[in-house]
Design a protein around this motif. Structure first.
Motif, PDB file in Angstrom:
ATOM      1  N   GLU A 107     -20.419  24.776  56.289  1.00 42.43           N
ATOM      2  CA  GLU A 107     -21.238  24.239  57.342  1.00 42.43           C
ATOM      3  C   GLU A 107     -22.440  24.941  57.735  1.00 42.43           C
ATOM      4  O   GLU A 107     -23.265  24.149  58.024  1.00 42.43           O
ATOM      5  CB  GLU A 107     -20.226  24.208  58.645  1.00 42.43           C
ATOM      6  N   ALA A 108     -22.660  26.229  57.529  1.00 39.31           N
ATOM      7  CA  ALA A 108     -23.694  26.823  57.610  1.00 39.31           C
ATOM      8  C   ALA A 108     -24.810  26.336  56.683  1.00 39.31           C
ATOM      9  O   ALA A 108     -26.094  25.956  56.999  1.00 39.31           O
ATOM     10  CB  ALA A 108     -23.556  28.201  57.816  1.00 39.31           C
ATOM     11  N   VAL A 109     -24.450  26.185  55.416  1.00 38.78           N
ATOM     12  CA  VAL A 109     -25.524  25.723  54.504  1.00 38.78           C
ATOM     13  C   VAL A 109     -25.880  24.070  54.898  1.00 38.78           C
ATOM     14  O   VAL A 109     -26.973  23.921  54.694  1.00 38.78           O
ATOM     15  CB  VAL A 109     -24.870  25.772  53.063  1.00 38.78           C
ATOM     16  N   ARG A 110     -24.837  23.613  55.282  1.00 35.89           N
ATOM     17  CA  ARG A 110     -25.201  22.051  55.533  1.00 35.89           C
ATOM     18  C   ARG A 110     -26.109  22.023  56.673  1.00 35.89           C
ATOM     19  O   ARG A 110     -26.843  21.112  56.697  1.00 35.89           O
ATOM     20  CB  ARG A 110     -23.906  21.272  55.983  1.00 35.89           C
ATOM     21  N   LEU A 111     -26.025  22.933  57.707  1.00 36.20           N
ATOM     22  CA  LEU A 111     -26.921  22.841  58.819  1.00 36.20           C
ATOM     23  C   LEU A 111     -28.208  23.248  58.494  1.00 36.20           C
ATOM     24  O   LEU A 111     -29.115  22.855  59.115  1.00 36.20           O
ATOM     25  CB  LEU A 111     -26.267  23.789  60.017  1.00 36.20           C
ATOM     26  N   ILE A 112     -28.384  24.436  57.473  1.00 32.55           N
ATOM     27  CA  ILE A 112     -29.522  25.253  57.398  1.00 32.55           C
ATOM     28  C   ILE A 112     -30.367  24.171  56.110  1.00 32.55           C
ATOM     29  O   ILE A 112     -31.490  24.027  56.310  1.00 32.55           O
ATOM     30  CB  ILE A 112     -29.424  26.369  57.171  1.00 32.55           C
ATOM     31  N   TRP A 113     -29.844  23.895  55.044  1.00 33.12           N
ATOM     32  CA  TRP A 113     -30.364  23.162  54.040  1.00 33.12           C
ATOM     33  C   TRP A 113     -30.007  21.887  54.030  1.00 33.12           C
ATOM     34  O   TRP A 113     -30.900  21.132  53.292  1.00 33.12           O
ATOM     35  CB  TRP A 113     -29.798  23.880  52.736  1.00 33.12           C
ATOM     36  N   GLY A 114     -29.057  21.216  54.620  1.00 30.26           N
ATOM     37  CA  GLY A 114     -28.949  19.961  54.693  1.00 30.26           C
ATOM     38  C   GLY A 114     -27.840  19.574  53.531  1.00 30.26           C
ATOM     39  O   GLY A 114     -27.429  20.346  52.850  1.00 30.26           O
ATOM     40  N   PRO A 115     -27.314  18.311  53.371  1.00 29.83           N
ATOM     41  CA  PRO A 115     -26.086  17.877  52.440  1.00 29.83           C
ATOM     42  C   PRO A 115     -26.768  17.780  51.202  1.00 29.83           C
ATOM     43  O   PRO A 115     -25.977  17.639  50.092  1.00 29.83           O
ATOM     44  CB  PRO A 115     -25.584  16.756  53.119  1.00 29.83           C
ATOM     45  N   ALA A 116     -27.777  17.653  50.930  1.00 27.20           N
ATOM     46  CA  ALA A 116     -28.350  17.192  49.541  1.00 27.20           C
ATOM     47  C   ALA A 116     -28.814  18.413  48.924  1.00 27.20           C
ATOM     48  O   ALA A 116     -28.642  19.737  49.347  1.00 27.20           O
ATOM     49  CB  ALA A 116     -29.787  16.504  49.642  1.00 27.20           C
ATOM     50  N   GLY A 117     -28.484  18.382  47.530  1.00 24.45           N
ATOM     51  CA  GLY A 117     -28.375  19.620  46.677  1.00 24.45           C
ATOM     52  C   GLY A 117     -29.901  20.169  46.451  1.00 24.45           C
ATOM     53  O   GLY A 117     -31.016  19.299  46.712  1.00 24.45           O
ATOM     54  N   LEU A 118     -30.172  21.383  46.241  1.00 27.40           N
ATOM     55  CA  LEU A 118     -31.318  21.904  45.622  1.00 27.40           C
ATOM     56  C   LEU A 118     -31.714  22.118  44.318  1.00 27.40           C
ATOM     57  O   LEU A 118     -30.419  22.149  43.689  1.00 27.40           O
ATOM     58  CB  LEU A 118     -31.658  23.277  46.500  1.00 27.40           C
ATOM     59  N   ALA A 119     -32.790  22.170  43.935  1.00 31.68           N
ATOM     60  CA  ALA A 119     -33.173  22.728  42.544  1.00 31.68           C
ATOM     61  C   ALA A 119     -33.918  23.931  42.456  1.00 31.68           C
ATOM     62  O   ALA A 119     -34.587  24.091  43.324  1.00 31.68           O
ATOM     63  CB  ALA A 119     -33.860  21.314  41.931  1.00 31.68           C
ATOM     64  N   LEU A 120     -33.539  24.456  41.321  1.00 30.19           N
ATOM     65  CA  LEU A 120     -34.502  26.098  41.145  1.00 30.19           C
ATOM     66  C   LEU A 120     -35.087  25.658  39.603  1.00 30.19           C
ATOM     67  O   LEU A 120     -34.583  26.137  38.792  1.00 30.19           O
ATOM     68  CB  LEU A 120     -33.401  27.027  41.029  1.00 30.19           C
ATOM     69  N   PRO A 121     -36.266  25.309  39.888  1.00 30.47           N
ATOM     70  CA  PRO A 121     -37.125  25.225  38.609  1.00 30.47           C
ATOM     71  C   PRO A 121     -37.448  26.477  37.903  1.00 30.47           C
ATOM     72  O   PRO A 121     -37.613  27.426  38.619  1.00 30.47           O
ATOM     73  CB  PRO A 121     -38.455  24.274  38.882  1.00 30.47           C
ATOM     74  N   LEU A 122     -37.440  26.375  36.429  1.00 30.85           N
ATOM     75  CA  LEU A 122     -37.734  27.573  35.622  1.00 30.85           C
ATOM     76  C   LEU A 122     -39.071  27.654  35.378  1.00 30.85           C
ATOM     77  O   LEU A 122     -39.916  26.645  35.271  1.00 30.85           O
ATOM     78  CB  LEU A 122     -36.859  27.574  34.419  1.00 30.85           C
TER      79      LEU A 122
END
Length: 305
Positions: A107-122
């Motif tokens: 729930e903390a991640v949902r509040l801070i970063w939102g429900p959508a996933g993130l990408a980590l480009p190389l």
């Protein structure tokens, strides 16, 4: 031949990632007698920290280093503020409390970063294929994961086997009551061990982040494999966790790669593709069951290192 070599390296890479996750878990379980279901949440937080810091700094390496430090700090704070109160209590209390921590982190991640996933480009230099054999190329980033994980495994082994702190960790894995009776600051040792475990979980998460989407709950499924690994290898054993992780990574990867073609001899294509991952998982659990029957203490229990 190309497919066999590639899948073998994929299995090695996945096994080494599992080792990073399982090594911290087996130390925490073996020394602190703490069943930490929230270990996968630390894996997830390492991935989110890496994606965030890399975006802020514009550097993948700097973001990874900052994420590693942040996960280490998070683990220390978590141990001092919440988990320290669980020592000496029943394992059911551990399960309930750390399951609550899973819900809290999700729930903390949902509040801070939102429900959508993130990408980590190389960075570009990690996206090129590297020749490893004549006519065989392998992605540079996956090769880097293997090298980094092997280096961490070596440093962890030397730290546990050749240093004073490592001696205390090994003693704690074999006999927690004895090191407490000898006047060792057991609270500080527990904090250091948990912080190390959190850092290893965060390292696994941030290295997996560019391959998979960084998303809520990403550490929950892989945590099951980590528990299987420490059962197979022996609770508290770094060497056992390493070998068991390689076994499990190979079985999972090679099974998913080659079982569909074998199953298509007797099943339809869709059924074979669906059954192959389940059969790979069954083989892993069968290996765990065999180890529990033959050597209930695991292949390399901590008191036999």
């Amino acid at each position: 031949m190309l497919l066999v070599v590639e899948q073998f390296l994929n299995g090695l890479q996945f096994g080494l990632l599992l080792f990073l996750l399982a090594a911290g878990l087996t130390l925490v379980f073996g020394i602190m007698d703490l069943v930490n279901l929230a270990h996968g949440s630390l894996y997830m937080m390492g991935a989110y920290f890496a994606a965030t810091f890399a975006a802020w700094t514009g550097s993948f390496l700097l973001g990874a280093l900052l994420a590693l430090g942040a996960t280490l700090l998070l683990g220390i704070v978590l141990e001092m503020s919440a988990l320290r109160h669980l020592y000496g209590r029943d394992h059911l209390d551990h399960v309930l409390a750390t399951f609550g921590l899973i819900l809290f982190f999700n729930e903390a991640v949902r509040l801070i970063w939102g429900p959508a996933g993130l990408a980590l480009p190389l960075p570009a230099w990690l996206t090129v294929p590297v020749p490893i054999l004549p006519g065989i190329h392998y992605p540079a980033y996956r090769l880097a994961i293997i090298v980094v994980a092997l280096l961490v495994a070596l440093l962890l082994y030397l730290g546990v086997m050749r240093t004073r702190i490592g001696m205390l960790i090994r003693a704690g894995a074999s006999n927690r009551e004895m090191i407490g009776a000898l006047g060792i600051n057991i609270k500080l040792l527990y904090t250091l061990v948990f912080g190390l475990g959190a850092a290893l979980a965060g390292l696994a998460g941030l290295m997996q982040a560019p391959i998979l989407t960084v998303q809520i709950g990403m550490g929950e499924n892989i945590l099951i494999l980590a528990f299987v690994i420490i059962v197979i290898g022996g609770i508290g054993s770094i060497r056992g966790a390493f070998l068991a992780a390689i076994f499990v990574g190979m079985i999972d990867t090679l099974g998913r790669a080659f079982l569909p073609n074998l199953l298509r001899q007797v099943l339809s294509g869709a059924a074979a593709s669906t059954a192959a991952p389940a059969l790979s998982s069954m083989l892993i659990y069968l290996l765990m069951a065999i180890v529990l029957v033959v050597r209930p203490e695991g292949l390399f229990p901590a008191n036999r290192r």
